[in-house]
Scaffold this active site. Structure first.
Site, mmCIF file in Angstrom:
data_model
loop_
_atom_site.group_PDB
_atom_site.id
_atom_site.type_symbol
_atom_site.label_atom_id
_atom_site.label_comp_id
_atom_site.label_asym_id
_atom_site.label_seq_id
_atom_site.Cartn_x
_atom_site.Cartn_y
_atom_site.Cartn_z
ATOM 1 N N ALA A 1 -28.163 35.869 -13.898
ATOM 2 C CA ALA A 1 -29.391 36.677 -13.940
ATOM 3 C C ALA A 1 -30.316 36.436 -12.746
ATOM 4 O O ALA A 1 -30.659 37.373 -12.001
ATOM 5 C CB ALA A 1 -30.126 36.395 -15.243
ATOM 6 N N ALA A 2 -30.705 35.182 -12.527
ATOM 7 C CA ALA A 2 -31.658 34.902 -11.449
ATOM 8 C C ALA A 2 -31.000 35.118 -10.088
ATOM 9 O O ALA A 2 -31.566 35.781 -9.206
ATOM 10 C CB ALA A 2 -32.171 33.461 -11.571
ATOM 11 N N CYS B 1 -26.645 36.642 -23.555
ATOM 12 C CA CYS B 1 -27.418 36.992 -24.760
ATOM 13 C C CYS B 1 -26.585 37.823 -25.738
ATOM 14 O O CYS B 1 -26.869 37.859 -26.941
ATOM 15 C CB CYS B 1 -28.674 37.782 -24.377
ATOM 16 S SG CYS B 1 -29.546 37.098 -22.978
ATOM 17 N N ARG C 1 -22.743 46.772 -2.885
ATOM 18 C CA ARG C 1 -24.017 46.143 -2.515
ATOM 19 C C ARG C 1 -23.909 45.274 -1.267
ATOM 20 O O ARG C 1 -24.891 44.681 -0.838
ATOM 21 C CB ARG C 1 -24.565 45.328 -3.692
ATOM 22 C CG ARG C 1 -24.787 46.204 -4.905
ATOM 23 C CD ARG C 1 -25.693 45.582 -5.925
ATOM 24 N NE ARG C 1 -25.819 46.466 -7.077
ATOM 25 C CZ ARG C 1 -26.545 46.232 -8.136
ATOM 26 N NH1 ARG C 1 -27.242 45.119 -8.216
ATOM 27 N NH2 ARG C 1 -26.600 47.106 -9.128
ATOM 28 N N VAL D 1 -20.994 24.824 -5.538
ATOM 29 C CA VAL D 1 -21.769 24.143 -4.506
ATOM 30 C C VAL D 1 -21.932 22.695 -4.940
ATOM 31 O O VAL D 1 -22.404 22.411 -6.045
ATOM 32 C CB VAL D 1 -23.134 24.833 -4.281
ATOM 33 C CG1 VAL D 1 -24.008 24.009 -3.336
ATOM 34 C CG2 VAL D 1 -22.914 26.231 -3.710
ATOM 35 N N ASP E 1 -33.108 29.519 -15.532
ATOM 36 C CA ASP E 1 -33.025 28.436 -16.516
ATOM 37 C C ASP E 1 -33.033 27.035 -15.902
ATOM 38 O O ASP E 1 -33.096 26.053 -16.639
ATOM 39 C CB ASP E 1 -31.743 28.584 -17.352
ATOM 40 C CG ASP E 1 -31.869 29.657 -18.415
ATOM 41 O OD1 ASP E 1 -32.856 30.410 -18.386
ATOM 42 O OD2 ASP E 1 -30.960 29.751 -19.263
ATOM 43 N N ASN F 1 -34.508 37.085 -14.470
ATOM 44 C CA ASN F 1 -34.393 38.354 -13.729
ATOM 45 C C ASN F 1 -35.644 38.607 -12.891
ATOM 46 O O ASN F 1 -35.575 38.992 -11.734
ATOM 47 C CB ASN F 1 -34.198 39.517 -14.698
ATOM 48 C CG ASN F 1 -32.763 39.612 -15.185
ATOM 49 O OD1 ASN F 1 -31.911 40.197 -14.529
ATOM 50 N ND2 ASN F 1 -32.476 39.015 -16.325
HETATM 51 P P1 FAD Z 1 -27.310 31.186 -16.029
HETATM 52 O O1 FAD Z 1 -27.132 32.433 -16.783
HETATM 53 O O2 FAD Z 1 -27.026 29.902 -16.715
HETATM 54 O O3 FAD Z 1 -26.422 31.258 -14.727
HETATM 55 C C1 FAD Z 1 -26.312 30.187 -13.842
HETATM 56 C C2 FAD Z 1 -25.001 30.339 -13.080
HETATM 57 O O4 FAD Z 1 -24.921 29.337 -12.077
HETATM 58 C C3 FAD Z 1 -23.779 30.162 -13.965
HETATM 59 O O5 FAD Z 1 -22.955 31.299 -13.845
HETATM 60 C C4 FAD Z 1 -23.102 28.898 -13.427
HETATM 61 O O6 FAD Z 1 -21.683 28.968 -13.480
HETATM 62 C C5 FAD Z 1 -23.582 28.887 -11.975
HETATM 63 N N1 FAD Z 1 -23.617 27.560 -11.364
HETATM 64 C C6 FAD Z 1 -24.174 26.439 -11.882
HETATM 65 N N2 FAD Z 1 -24.045 25.416 -11.006
HETATM 66 C C7 FAD Z 1 -23.401 25.907 -9.932
HETATM 67 C C8 FAD Z 1 -22.965 25.344 -8.692
HETATM 68 N N3 FAD Z 1 -23.207 24.068 -8.393
HETATM 69 N N4 FAD Z 1 -22.314 26.140 -7.812
HETATM 70 C C9 FAD Z 1 -22.086 27.443 -8.084
HETATM 71 N N5 FAD Z 1 -22.457 28.030 -9.248
HETATM 72 C C10 FAD Z 1 -23.112 27.271 -10.148
HETATM 73 N N6 FAD Z 1 -32.310 34.938 -23.362
HETATM 74 C C11 FAD Z 1 -33.147 35.896 -23.802
HETATM 75 O O7 FAD Z 1 -34.168 36.170 -23.153
HETATM 76 N N7 FAD Z 1 -32.891 36.586 -24.961
HETATM 77 C C12 FAD Z 1 -31.774 36.343 -25.705
HETATM 78 O O8 FAD Z 1 -31.560 36.989 -26.740
HETATM 79 C C13 FAD Z 1 -30.889 35.331 -25.268
HETATM 80 N N8 FAD Z 1 -29.781 35.059 -25.973
HETATM 81 C C14 FAD Z 1 -28.918 34.109 -25.508
HETATM 82 C C15 FAD Z 1 -27.777 33.838 -26.244
HETATM 83 C C16 FAD Z 1 -26.889 32.884 -25.805
HETATM 84 C C17 FAD Z 1 -25.656 32.602 -26.622
HETATM 85 C C18 FAD Z 1 -27.133 32.180 -24.587
HETATM 86 C C19 FAD Z 1 -26.156 31.144 -24.084
HETATM 87 C C20 FAD Z 1 -28.258 32.436 -23.839
HETATM 88 C C21 FAD Z 1 -29.160 33.397 -24.292
HETATM 89 N N9 FAD Z 1 -30.332 33.681 -23.588
HETATM 90 C C22 FAD Z 1 -31.196 34.639 -24.055
HETATM 91 C C23 FAD Z 1 -30.690 32.941 -22.356
HETATM 92 C C24 FAD Z 1 -30.279 33.712 -21.108
HETATM 93 O O9 FAD Z 1 -28.910 33.973 -21.156
HETATM 94 C C25 FAD Z 1 -30.646 32.885 -19.884
HETATM 95 O O10 FAD Z 1 -32.045 32.708 -19.860
HETATM 96 C C26 FAD Z 1 -30.213 33.517 -18.582
HETATM 97 O O11 FAD Z 1 -28.826 33.729 -18.543
HETATM 98 C C27 FAD Z 1 -30.605 32.594 -17.413
HETATM 99 O O12 FAD Z 1 -30.075 33.090 -16.228
HETATM 100 P P2 FAD Z 1 -29.857 32.123 -14.990
HETATM 101 O O13 FAD Z 1 -29.334 32.974 -13.883
HETATM 102 O O14 FAD Z 1 -31.066 31.325 -14.743
HETATM 103 O O15 FAD Z 1 -28.776 31.043 -15.455
#
Ligand code: FAD
Length: 466
Positions: free
Chosen positions: A11-12, A43, A71, A81, A301, A323
């Site tokens: 997402a981020a 989610c 894109r 990483v 996160d 996001n």
């Molecule tokens: P993430 O989605 O965790 O993505 C981080 C990515 O970084 C991962 O793909 C990981 O593989 C990658 N990564 C990590 N370390 C490294 C590295 N060293 N090198 C390369 N890649 C790496 N939120 C809501 O707002 N509403 C909901 O209803 C909701 N339901 C959810 C249900 C479930 C079952 C889960 C698990 C989460 C839910 N969430 C919900 C939370 C939401 O999914 C997260 O807030 C969101 O995905 C965060 O996005 P992010 O990009 O910060 O991190």
């Protein structure tokens, strides 16, 4: 040409990468993602496991090919990483093909969070799951499919223990009554499992109001979930695969256990690079999501954000923040400095046939620490005009500051489709814009009999509290 490197492709990370490239097509954008999935909606996993969504691919909003071809983003999946050198502005990634060094002008750390695995007996026994990734989701869905195949249910009779599937393998233990635990209780019960939900504290959904938590707990019980409040799981037992969940008082036989015990920000990579964490244990950032190292950003996160009511750093790992902050960083890097905005801790959950939402400050201790003198009222009102067919009730809890009358937070619960979640949006506005209870009671909300009463329950709650 400058290079923007992103670590983490969900997402981020992908929001930032897409926005930066769109706004500045001359920018080189390189994304490293350690897994195979990018831009996925974790989610949706409980609904995939439930069976309402058929394939994991449906949870993906943009595919790797689309990022690469449409894109023009250099997306490298299967690349973890392993090192960031902020002095030389280089990251090192490891893949099956070996190590790659990539220099950057701007760097975003978007490594997300990992499911917490508590240090209790037997957590590594087969059949004890977490739900934090697409792979976890796939494994859980396979477990459900396998169990149904091995123990098909002709006519689920809602009787005593092990009544859904035909053996104790059909019983599952969920540890943790947060939103993942509650959503998974629904997903597993819908697949005819007997669900045992263990919650250490005295209520489920503990960031919601007491009244909302009580309504959800009562509803879970009505849906035949065996709910154990104030019940700390001490361990799992099993010879090869999990056979039981053990608390101080009980031993419940199960064929599977799910840990829904929260998430922890993935910060090791950042810490090793000298990037500071904040008081919450997540990466500290300013309003532009900049860390303490030059041109290194963090979002989603893995990072903290400031609370719109207290102004203090908080850790609320949810999808919109990831996001929104990712997009703002993309804009900033493309030359238009943009703040991502604070968080109100707004959250929503569906539990079987009810829905609940919360926003802002509800906990009196936290409110007092922030200098407020909190007061809370809860009301229950009709969700639609009394004479209109169907409908039900909406429970609204409002918390305000006694001195300034400012609305600090709210929590709502209603039948599914009866509007608790959509109503909460008015409260998010009130909390964010520092509105008083009196001003809230004068909000010009829409009214028509199929949707609410003339005085929407939110207005009624504001009048009662005001
Ligand atoms: P993430 O989605 O965790 O993505 C981080 C990515 O970084 C991962 O793909 C990981 O593989 C990658 N990564 C990590 N370390 C490294 C590295 N060293 N090198 C390369 N890649 C790496 N939120 C809501 O707002 N509403 C909901 O209803 C909701 N339901 C959810 C249900 C479930 C079952 C889960 C698990 C989460 C839910 N969430 C919900 C939370 C939401 O999914 C997260 O807030 C969101 O995905 C965060 O996005 P992010 O990009 O910060 O991190």
């Amino acid at each position: 040409m400058s290079t923007f490197v992103v670590v983490g492709g969900d997402a981020a990370g992908m929001s930032a990468a897409s926005k930066a490239k769109r706004d500045d097509p001359d920018l080189d954008v390189v994304v490293f993602e350690k897994g195979e999935w990018v831009s996925y909606g974790a989610c949706g996993l409980p609904y995939y496991i439930k069976g309402e969504i058929q394939t994991l691919e449906e949870l993906v909003s943009v595919t790797p090919e689309q990022f690469r071809q449409k894109r023009d983003i250099d997306l490298r999946t299967g690349h973890e990483v392993v090192d960031i050198d902020p002095d030389d502005r280089v990251v090192t990634a490891r893949s099956e093909g070996g190590e790659t060094r990539q220099s950057y002008d701007h760097l975003l750390i978007a490594t997300g969070a990992a499911a917490v695995v508590p240090p209790i007996d037997g957590v590594d026994i087969e059949g004890v799951y977490t739900l934090g990734s697409m792979t976890d989701g796939k494994e859980l869905r396979e477990f459900v499919a396998r169990s149904r195949e091995e123990s098909p249910v002709e006519q689920p009779d809602r009787g005593p223990a092990c009544h859904f599937l035909e053996s104790c393998e059909g019983a599952v233990g969920i540890v943790g009554g947060g939103y993942i635990g509650v959503e998974m209780a629904e997903a597993l019960a819908a697949n005819d499992f007997e669900v045992h939900l263990f919650q250490r504290g005295d209520r489920v959904l503990k960031t919601f109001s007491d009244a909302t938590s009580e309504s959800v707990a009562e509803h879970l019980r009505e849906q035949d979930v065996a709910l154990y409040l104030g019940s700390e799981v001490e361990g799992f037992e099993g010879d090869g695969t999990v056979e039981a969940v053990r608390t101080a008082e009980k031993r419940i036989e199960v064929g599977m256990a799910l840990l829904g015990t929260g998430v922890r920000p993935r910060t090791a990579l950042a810490e090793d690079a000298g990037i500071e964490l904040g008081p919450t244990g997540a990466i500290e950032t300013d309003a532009y999501r900049r860390t303490n190292r030059p041109d290194v950003y963090a979002a989603g996160d893995c990072a903290e954000a400031e609370h719109v009511v207290t102004g203090k750093p908080v850790y609320v790992p949810l999808a919109l923040t990831a996001n929104r902050h990712g997009r703002a960083i993309g804009q900033t890097i493309a030359g238009n400095p943009t703040e991502g905005g604070g968080v109100a801790g707004t959250a929503a959950v569906k539990a079987f046939e009810i829905e609940a939402a919360r926003t802002g400050l509800l906990d009196h201790d936290i409110a007092r620490d922030a200098g407020f003198d909190p007061v809370t009222e809860t009301i229950e009102a009709k969700s639609r005009a009394g004479y209109y067919p169907e409908g039900g009730t909406v429970g609204v809890t409002l918390t305000a500051d006694r001195r300034s009358n400012r609305v600090l937070g709210g929590s709502l619960v209603s039948g599914y489709g009866e509007g608790a979640v959509h109503r909460s949006h008015a409260l998010v506005g009130a909390v964010t814009e520092r509105i008083t209870v009196g001003e809230l009671s004068n909000y010009d909300l829409a009214y028509a009999p199929p949707f609410n009463t003339t005085w929407d329950p939110i207005l009624t709650a504001a009048k009662v509290l005001g």
